[in-house]
Design an enzyme around this catalytic site. Structure first.
Site, PDB file in Angstrom:
ATOM      1  N   LYS A   1      42.591  39.243  46.290  1.00 57.99           N
ATOM      2  CA  LYS A   1      42.099  40.258  47.236  1.00 57.99           C
ATOM      3  C   LYS A   1      41.448  39.611  48.459  1.00 57.99           C
ATOM      4  CE  LYS A   1      43.310  43.921  44.893  1.00 57.99           C
ATOM      5  NZ  LYS A   1      42.440  44.970  44.394  1.00 57.99           N
TER       6      LYS A   1
ATOM      7  N   ASP B   1      37.393  48.611  42.637  1.00 60.28           N
ATOM      8  CA  ASP B   1      37.115  48.228  41.253  1.00 60.28           C
ATOM      9  C   ASP B   1      36.341  46.922  41.201  1.00 60.28           C
ATOM     10  OD1 ASP B   1      40.159  49.620  40.082  1.00 60.28           O
ATOM     11  OD2 ASP B   1      38.155  50.139  39.359  1.00 60.28           O
TER      12      ASP B   1
END
Length: 323
Positions: A76, A121
């Site tokens: 990410k 998340d």
């Protein structure tokens, strides 16, 4: 459980998709990220697993190990900073902001009034918080009930303000959008929704770096079949962003001779599998409570699905016990 996708295409990479995501933009993203100390120019390893390949009876198995991508601990780190840099450049077009200057804080004083927000998340939020701190803007992260305290602390350590909600991931996405609307903030999300596609596209474009590196790292003797170094590529699902970013790059690179793509999801968070059955981006039929927390997503990203529908050959579900 495994299903074939009847809409998978074996043509050259379509021009309509190339106008949205392409190798040139992915390579530009890689160049921009090389200036950010938390990513840099180093590649993550492509680890060869000869014993597993022998047991399976295939020529080779390799794993792109993203665990050491950066101190942020996740792939990410490739998506959020690219999306944030492109957002800032769109918001301040007259300033002609240099990407290297952005990620090294050169324009921090002029960007202190900018606030970005995202639901996460964990890993996307951590990367966004770190990128916002480097650039000099403020960051708000919305966490749902199933995000543990360790992930919350890791995000907060990069200076983000944390907002907790009682619901699940999809509810946190809605909450973040509402806060942005009420406060004049900018959502930097890795999933698209109606009217919101530019930033998720930029996030996915950053993930193309993984494919570029893997192609460069493949042993030279694996290119003997005419330029197709990988025959099968397994990609984790989630909302579909990583899979779309990697598959689109490899499809454009290899054209009609692209690899066979398989997307893998938790059985109870099967939004892409269900999208393949429905022929459109849709929601999971499960409880979305998998131990594979980063993949516990209830609704496919419509923009990612535009790329996955014609490129993914099979959709696969696995149980938590297998994970």
């Amino acid at each position: 459980m495994l299903i074939a996708n009847p809409r998978a295409s074996r043509t050259d990479y379509p021009d309509a998709l190339r106008r949205v995501m392409n190798i040139a933009a992915a390579d530009e993203s890689r160049a921009w990220l090389s200036h950010w100390p938390l990513v840099g120019a180093a590649r993550t390893p492509l680890r060869m697993l000869p014993d597993l390949a022998a047991r399976l009876g295939v020529a080779s198995v390799s794993v792109k190990d993203e665990a050491c991508r950066s101190p942020l601990g996740s792939f990410k780190a490739l998506g959020a900073p690219i999306a944030l840099m492109r957002l800032v450049k769109r918001l301040r077009p007259r300033d002609e902001l240099d990407p290297q200057g952005l990620v090294t804080g050169r324009y921090a004083a002029s960007l202190a009034d900018l606030t970005v927000i995202s639901a996460t998340d964990g890993n996307h939020g951590r990367a966004l918080a770190a990128a916002a701190r480097a650039i000099g803007c403020r960051c708000v992260i919305v966490l749902h009930a199933h995000v543990d305290a360790e992930r919350e602390h890791a995000i907060a350590a990069h200076g983000a303000r944390i907002v907790r909600i009682a619901g699940n991931y999809d509810e946190s996405v809605v909450h973040a959008a509402r806060l942005a609307h009420e406060n004049g903030w900018h959502v930097v999300s890795d999933t698209s929704y109606d009217g919101y596609e530019a930033i998720p596209r930029d996030v996915m474009q950053g993930y193309g770096v993984i494919a570029a590196e893997a192609l460069a790292q493949q042993p030279a003797d694996d290119h003997d079949d005419g330029g197709r170094p990988f025959t099968h590529v397994f990609l984790q699902g989630g909302v579909g962003g990583l899979a779309a970013g990697v598959a689109s790059y490899l499809w454009e690179h290899a054209g009609a001779r692209r690899p066979h793509f398989i997307v893998v999801e938790p059985r109870q968070a099967d939004c892409l599998y269900q999208s393949a059955l429905a022929g459109r981006a849709t929601k999971t039929t499960g409880s979305v409570d998998s131990v594979m927390a980063g993949l516990a997503c209830g609704e496919a990203s419509p923009l990612a699905w535009d790329f996955l529908e014609p490129s993914i050959d099979h959709f696969m579900l696995i149980d938590d016990d297998d994970a």
